[in-house]
Design a protein around this motif. Structure first.
Motif, PDB file in Angstrom:
ATOM      1  N   HIS A  33       0.871  -1.176   0.000  1.00 15.39           N
ATOM      2  CA  HIS A  33       0.000   0.000   0.000  1.00 15.39           C
ATOM      3  C   HIS A  33       0.902   1.219   0.000  1.00 15.39           C
ATOM      4  CE1 HIS A  33      -3.500  -2.482   0.870  1.00 15.39           C
ATOM      5  NE2 HIS A  33      -2.686  -3.164   1.656  1.00 15.39           N
ATOM      6  N   ILE A  34       0.878   1.935  -1.101  1.00 14.16           N
ATOM      7  CA  ILE A  34       1.770   3.082  -1.245  1.00 14.16           C
ATOM      8  C   ILE A  34       0.954   4.358  -1.213  1.00 14.16           C
ATOM      9  CG2 ILE A  34       3.298   4.274  -2.849  1.00 14.16           C
ATOM     10  CD1 ILE A  34       4.399   1.612  -3.677  1.00 14.16           C
ATOM     11  N   SER A  35       1.395   5.280  -0.384  1.00 13.43           N
ATOM     12  CA  SER A  35       0.761   6.593  -0.374  1.00 13.43           C
ATOM     13  C   SER A  35       1.719   7.577  -1.022  1.00 13.43           C
ATOM     14  CB  SER A  35       0.414   7.009   1.056  1.00 13.43           C
ATOM     15  OG  SER A  35       1.564   7.041   1.851  1.00 13.43           O
ATOM     16  N   SER A  36       1.125   8.583  -1.665  1.00 19.50           N
ATOM     17  CA  SER A  36       1.914   9.559  -2.403  1.00 19.50           C
ATOM     18  C   SER A  36       1.270  10.932  -2.235  1.00 19.50           C
ATOM     19  CB  SER A  36       1.961   9.154  -3.873  1.00 19.50           C
ATOM     20  OG  SER A  36       2.606  10.137  -4.630  1.00 19.50           O
ATOM     21  N   GLN A  37       2.072  11.979  -2.399  1.00 23.25           N
ATOM     22  CA  GLN A  37       1.581  13.348  -2.276  1.00 23.25           C
ATOM     23  C   GLN A  37       0.777  13.787  -3.491  1.00 23.25           C
ATOM     24  OE1 GLN A  37       1.851  14.642   0.562  1.00 23.25           O
ATOM     25  NE2 GLN A  37       3.310  13.199   1.393  1.00 23.25           N
ATOM     26  N   GLY A  38       0.857  13.061  -4.580  1.00 20.89           N
ATOM     27  CA  GLY A  38       0.130  13.383  -5.811  1.00 20.89           C
ATOM     28  C   GLY A  38       0.056  12.147  -6.665  1.00 20.89           C
ATOM     29  N   PRO A  39      -0.416  12.279  -7.908  1.00 17.84           N
ATOM     30  CA  PRO A  39      -0.478  11.102  -8.774  1.00 17.84           C
ATOM     31  C   PRO A  39       0.919  10.565  -9.083  1.00 17.84           C
ATOM     32  CG  PRO A  39      -1.124  13.074  -9.977  1.00 17.84           C
ATOM     33  CD  PRO A  39      -0.910  13.475  -8.559  1.00 17.84           C
ATOM     34  N   VAL A  40       1.079   9.263  -9.021  1.00 20.96           N
ATOM     35  CA  VAL A  40       2.362   8.618  -9.302  1.00 20.96           C
ATOM     36  C   VAL A  40       2.516   8.528 -10.813  1.00 20.96           C
ATOM     37  CG1 VAL A  40       3.698   6.509  -9.051  1.00 20.96           C
ATOM     38  CG2 VAL A  40       2.332   7.337  -7.144  1.00 20.96           C
ATOM     39  N   ARG A  41       3.606   9.083 -11.334  1.00 22.61           N
ATOM     40  CA  ARG A  41       3.865   9.085 -12.774  1.00 22.61           C
ATOM     41  C   ARG A  41       4.591   7.797 -13.166  1.00 22.61           C
ATOM     42  NH1 ARG A  41       5.148  13.644 -10.528  1.00 22.61           N
ATOM     43  NH2 ARG A  41       3.818  15.429 -10.855  1.00 22.61           N
ATOM     44  N   LEU A  42       4.032   7.100 -14.159  1.00 17.16           N
ATOM     45  CA  LEU A  42       4.598   5.822 -14.600  1.00 17.16           C
ATOM     46  C   LEU A  42       5.246   5.980 -15.971  1.00 17.16           C
ATOM     47  CD1 LEU A  42       1.636   3.553 -13.512  1.00 17.16           C
ATOM     48  CD2 LEU A  42       3.845   3.788 -12.391  1.00 17.16           C
ATOM     49  N   PRO A  43       6.277   5.181 -16.264  1.00 16.49           N
ATOM     50  CA  PRO A  43       6.967   5.284 -17.561  1.00 16.49           C
ATOM     51  C   PRO A  43       6.130   4.693 -18.698  1.00 16.49           C
ATOM     52  CG  PRO A  43       7.976   3.583 -16.205  1.00 16.49           C
ATOM     53  CD  PRO A  43       6.937   4.238 -15.360  1.00 16.49           C
ATOM     54  N   ASN A  44       6.353   5.189 -19.904  1.00 17.07           N
ATOM     55  CA  ASN A  44       5.618   4.730 -21.087  1.00 17.07           C
ATOM     56  C   ASN A  44       6.018   3.328 -21.521  1.00 17.07           C
ATOM     57  OD1 ASN A  44       4.125   7.060 -21.263  1.00 17.07           O
ATOM     58  ND2 ASN A  44       5.514   8.037 -22.708  1.00 17.07           N
ATOM     59  N   GLU A  45       7.191   2.850 -21.124  1.00 21.84           N
ATOM     60  CA  GLU A  45       7.653   1.511 -21.521  1.00 21.84           C
ATOM     61  C   GLU A  45       6.955   0.398 -20.756  1.00 21.84           C
ATOM     62  OE1 GLU A  45       9.978   0.473 -23.904  1.00 21.84           O
ATOM     63  OE2 GLU A  45       9.782   2.527 -24.603  1.00 21.84           O
ATOM     64  N   LEU A  46       6.214   0.742 -19.711  1.00 27.50           N
ATOM     65  CA  LEU A  46       5.545  -0.248 -18.877  1.00 27.50           C
ATOM     66  C   LEU A  46       4.597  -1.103 -19.714  1.00 27.50           C
ATOM     67  CD1 LEU A  46       5.649  -0.873 -15.856  1.00 27.50           C
ATOM     68  CD2 LEU A  46       3.632   0.540 -15.576  1.00 27.50           C
ATOM     69  N   ARG A  47       4.717  -2.434 -19.572  1.00 26.73           N
ATOM     70  CA  ARG A  47       3.876  -3.361 -20.323  1.00 26.73           C
ATOM     71  C   ARG A  47       2.867  -4.085 -19.440  1.00 26.73           C
ATOM     72  NH1 ARG A  47       8.553  -2.800 -23.081  1.00 26.73           N
ATOM     73  NH2 ARG A  47       8.513  -3.015 -25.337  1.00 26.73           N
ATOM     74  N   TRP A  48       3.227  -4.325 -18.180  1.00 28.02           N
ATOM     75  CA  TRP A  48       2.344  -5.055 -17.277  1.00 28.02           C
ATOM     76  C   TRP A  48       2.327  -4.339 -15.941  1.00 28.02           C
ATOM     77  CZ3 TRP A  48       3.215 -10.888 -15.734  1.00 28.02           C
ATOM     78  CH2 TRP A  48       2.137 -11.325 -14.979  1.00 28.02           C
ATOM     79  N   LEU A  49       1.145  -3.887 -15.543  1.00 28.25           N
ATOM     80  CA  LEU A  49       0.972  -3.204 -14.265  1.00 28.25           C
ATOM     81  C   LEU A  49      -0.081  -3.947 -13.462  1.00 28.25           C
ATOM     82  CD1 LEU A  49       1.423  -0.835 -12.313  1.00 28.25           C
ATOM     83  CD2 LEU A  49      -0.348   0.397 -13.552  1.00 28.25           C
ATOM     84  N   LYS A  50       0.337  -4.508 -12.340  1.00 25.35           N
ATOM     85  CA  LYS A  50      -0.584  -5.148 -11.403  1.00 25.35           C
ATOM     86  C   LYS A  50      -0.327  -4.515 -10.045  1.00 25.35           C
ATOM     87  CE  LYS A  50      -2.224  -9.445  -9.455  1.00 25.35           C
ATOM     88  NZ  LYS A  50      -2.103 -10.911  -9.443  1.00 25.35           N
ATOM     89  N   TRP A  51      -1.263  -3.680  -9.624  1.00 29.88           N
ATOM     90  CA  TRP A  51      -1.064  -2.917  -8.405  1.00 29.88           C
ATOM     91  C   TRP A  51      -2.403  -2.710  -7.702  1.00 29.88           C
ATOM     92  CZ3 TRP A  51       2.144   2.223  -8.499  1.00 29.88           C
ATOM     93  CH2 TRP A  51       2.437   2.612  -7.191  1.00 29.88           C
ATOM     94  N   PRO A  52      -2.892  -3.728  -6.982  1.00 28.55           N
ATOM     95  CA  PRO A  52      -4.099  -3.521  -6.184  1.00 28.55           C
ATOM     96  C   PRO A  52      -3.822  -2.443  -5.143  1.00 28.55           C
ATOM     97  CG  PRO A  52      -3.520  -5.836  -6.297  1.00 28.55           C
ATOM     98  CD  PRO A  52      -2.382  -5.071  -6.885  1.00 28.55           C
ATOM     99  N   ASN A  53      -4.823  -1.694  -4.804  1.00 24.33           N
ATOM    100  CA  ASN A  53      -4.687  -0.598  -3.836  1.00 24.33           C
ATOM    101  C   ASN A  53      -3.743   0.489  -4.331  1.00 24.33           C
ATOM    102  OD1 ASN A  53      -6.339  -1.782  -1.687  1.00 24.33           O
ATOM    103  ND2 ASN A  53      -4.711  -3.306  -1.612  1.00 24.33           N
TER     104      ASN A  53
END
Length: 155
Positions: free
Chosen positions: A81-101
């Protein structure tokens, strides 16, 4: 996969740079991932982060934690469970994202290579950007995303 082959592969990756996890191609040890994400020490060498942690853990990262990981292709964080001060920016090369919560996520501009998006039970409010840039997207899971307010046209 046979356990000995898996262990051999992990040993090879650990030998890439034993003292600096930010220079390894794959990360799976919780302490290494926390160090990389909390201290923003990720590099272009990182291609995959996969945590199969038996219990739920909370960590706080900056929205730019993934900025230097431009070659990150796989991000799987099932029990983190990750908290952040704003939206987390992800790289464009990402092919598989599995991140519940998952916290609120943001993708950069330009074409995306994401093929699988699984963010069930997350706090995502909207999928940023146009989905027309997600040309390779094959699978989406927004199950139980109670904060989701809008999704762009999926056609």
């Amino acid at each position: 996969m046979h356990d000995l082959i898996r262990l051999m592969g992990k040993d090879v990756v650990n030998q890439e740079c034993p003292d600096d996890p930010g220079k390894r191609s794959r990360l799976w040890i919780f302490e290494d991932v926390v160090e990389i994400l909390c201290e923003d020490t990720g590099t272009n060498a990182i291609k995959a982060i996969v945590l199969d942690f038996p219990k739920s853990e909370d960590i706080t990262i900056s929205p730019d934690a993934f900025t230097n990981m431009k070659r990150l292709r796989m991000l799987i964080l099932p029990e983190v469970h990750i908290s952040s001060q704003g939206p987390v920016r992800l790289p464009n090369e990402l092919r598989w994202l599995k991140w519940p919560n998952a916290p609120n996520l943001e993708f950069g501009s330009g074409p995306k290579k994401l093929a699988r998006l699984d963010v069930h039970v997350s706090r995502i409010k909207q999928l940023g950007g146009q989905l027309k840039n997600f040309r390779k997207l094959k699978s989406i899971n927004f199950g139980e995303c109670k904060s989701l307010a809008s999704v762009p046209d999926l056609s």
